[in-house]
Design a protein around this motif. Structure first.
Motif, PDB file in Angstrom:
ATOM      1  N   ASN A  25       0.824  -1.204   0.000  1.00 11.88           N
ATOM      2  CA  ASN A  25       0.000   0.000   0.000  1.00 11.88           C
ATOM      3  C   ASN A  25       0.864   1.262   0.000  1.00 11.88           C
ATOM      4  OD1 ASN A  25      -2.477   1.473   0.105  1.00 11.88           O
ATOM      5  ND2 ASN A  25      -2.111   1.791   2.296  1.00 11.88           N
ATOM      6  N   ASP A  66       2.473   1.619  -3.386  1.00 10.55           N
ATOM      7  CA  ASP A  66       1.529   2.102  -4.400  1.00 10.55           C
ATOM      8  C   ASP A  66       1.263   3.597  -4.272  1.00 10.55           C
ATOM      9  OD1 ASP A  66       1.319  -0.413  -5.499  1.00 10.55           O
ATOM     10  OD2 ASP A  66      -0.565  -0.912  -4.465  1.00 10.55           O
ATOM     11  N   GLN A  67       1.277   4.105  -3.049  1.00  6.83           N
ATOM     12  CA  GLN A  67       1.046   5.536  -2.822  1.00  6.83           C
ATOM     13  C   GLN A  67       2.182   6.361  -3.408  1.00  6.83           C
ATOM     14  OE1 GLN A  67      -0.970   7.144   0.178  1.00  6.83           O
ATOM     15  NE2 GLN A  67      -2.427   5.481   0.053  1.00  6.83           N
ATOM     16  N   GLU A 124       7.207   8.035  -8.440  1.00 12.51           N
ATOM     17  CA  GLU A 124       5.976   7.653  -9.095  1.00 12.51           C
ATOM     18  C   GLU A 124       5.070   6.981  -8.079  1.00 12.51           C
ATOM     19  OE1 GLU A 124       7.303   5.217 -12.339  1.00 12.51           O
ATOM     20  OE2 GLU A 124       7.939   3.583 -11.040  1.00 12.51           O
ATOM     21  N   GLY A 125       3.783   6.957  -8.390  1.00 16.49           N
ATOM     22  CA  GLY A 125       2.806   6.352  -7.501  1.00 16.49           C
ATOM     23  C   GLY A 125       1.487   7.095  -7.561  1.00 16.49           C
ATOM     24  N   ASN A 126       0.521   6.580  -6.821  1.00 19.40           N
ATOM     25  CA  ASN A 126      -0.844   7.134  -6.866  1.00 19.40           C
ATOM     26  C   ASN A 126      -0.978   8.505  -6.248  1.00 19.40           C
ATOM     27  OD1 ASN A 126      -1.609   4.761  -8.084  1.00 19.40           O
ATOM     28  ND2 ASN A 126      -2.213   3.791  -6.175  1.00 19.40           N
ATOM     29  N   SER A 127      -0.197   8.807  -5.215  1.00 18.17           N
ATOM     30  CA  SER A 127      -0.382  10.099  -4.535  1.00 18.17           C
ATOM     31  C   SER A 127       0.919  10.838  -4.309  1.00 18.17           C
ATOM     32  CB  SER A 127      -1.112   9.889  -3.205  1.00 18.17           C
ATOM     33  OG  SER A 127      -0.343   9.058  -2.369  1.00 18.17           O
TER      34      SER A 127
END
Length: 169
Positions: free
Chosen positions: A84, A87-88, A164-167
């Protein structure tokens, strides 16, 4: 029972507790002293002292060197944090090998890791030990050139290096 008697009994109980505590500490230190696998009474718990391999060589790598290796595409970066967190946001191009699930993820990623190539592990926070544990594990698995970027995720972001990542910011 009067207040004076209560005070005397309380005083006696406190003295006995202190005596038992001191006796326990002395006994524990004495047992630790004679054991072959004793625990150091005074130890260096600093971040730098924890970043040493079994062969007594430093595992840490400075951010300046990690940055150059990243620019030259000369190292593989492994994020030891959970999926998690990875991914952030993570170092651009890094692979995720979460220490807490290393048994589950290792075989999936092992074929992508060079046995003699440089691998840099990182996590987040100066006291985070995940990357250190991961680097020792990789050494045991035959990867001979593994380094730890202490507080890697935080300092990487502070230096505005590629992420890089979602947030990511």
């Amino acid at each position: 029972m009067g207040p004076r008697i209560f005070q005397l009994q309380l005083y006696k109980a406190v003295r006995q507790m202190i005596f038992i505590l001191v006796l326990s500490i002395i006994s524990g230190l004495a047992v630790n002293l004679v054991r072959t696998d004793s625990i150091p009474v005074i130890a260096d718990w600093s971040t730098e002292s924890r970043q040493i391999s079994d062969s007594n060589k430093s595992l840490t790598i400075p951010i300046s060197q990690a940055k150059e290796l990243f620019k030259n595409d000369s190292a593989i970066f492994l994020d030891a944090r959970d999926e998690n967190s990875f991914d952030q946001g993570h170092i651009k191009g890094a692979k995720n090998l979460p220490w807490h699930a290393v048994d589950e993820y290792f075989m999936k990623i092992a074929k992508e890791l060079p046995k003699d190539g440089l691998i840099i592990t990182y996590c987040d926070g100066e006291t985070c030990n995940l990357s250190h544990e991961l680097s020792l594990f990789l050494n045991e698995m035959g990867f001979s050139n593994v380094k730890v970027l202490v507080n890697g995720w935080t300092i990487w972001q502070e230096m505005n290096l590629p992420v890089e990542g979602n947030s990511v910011r």
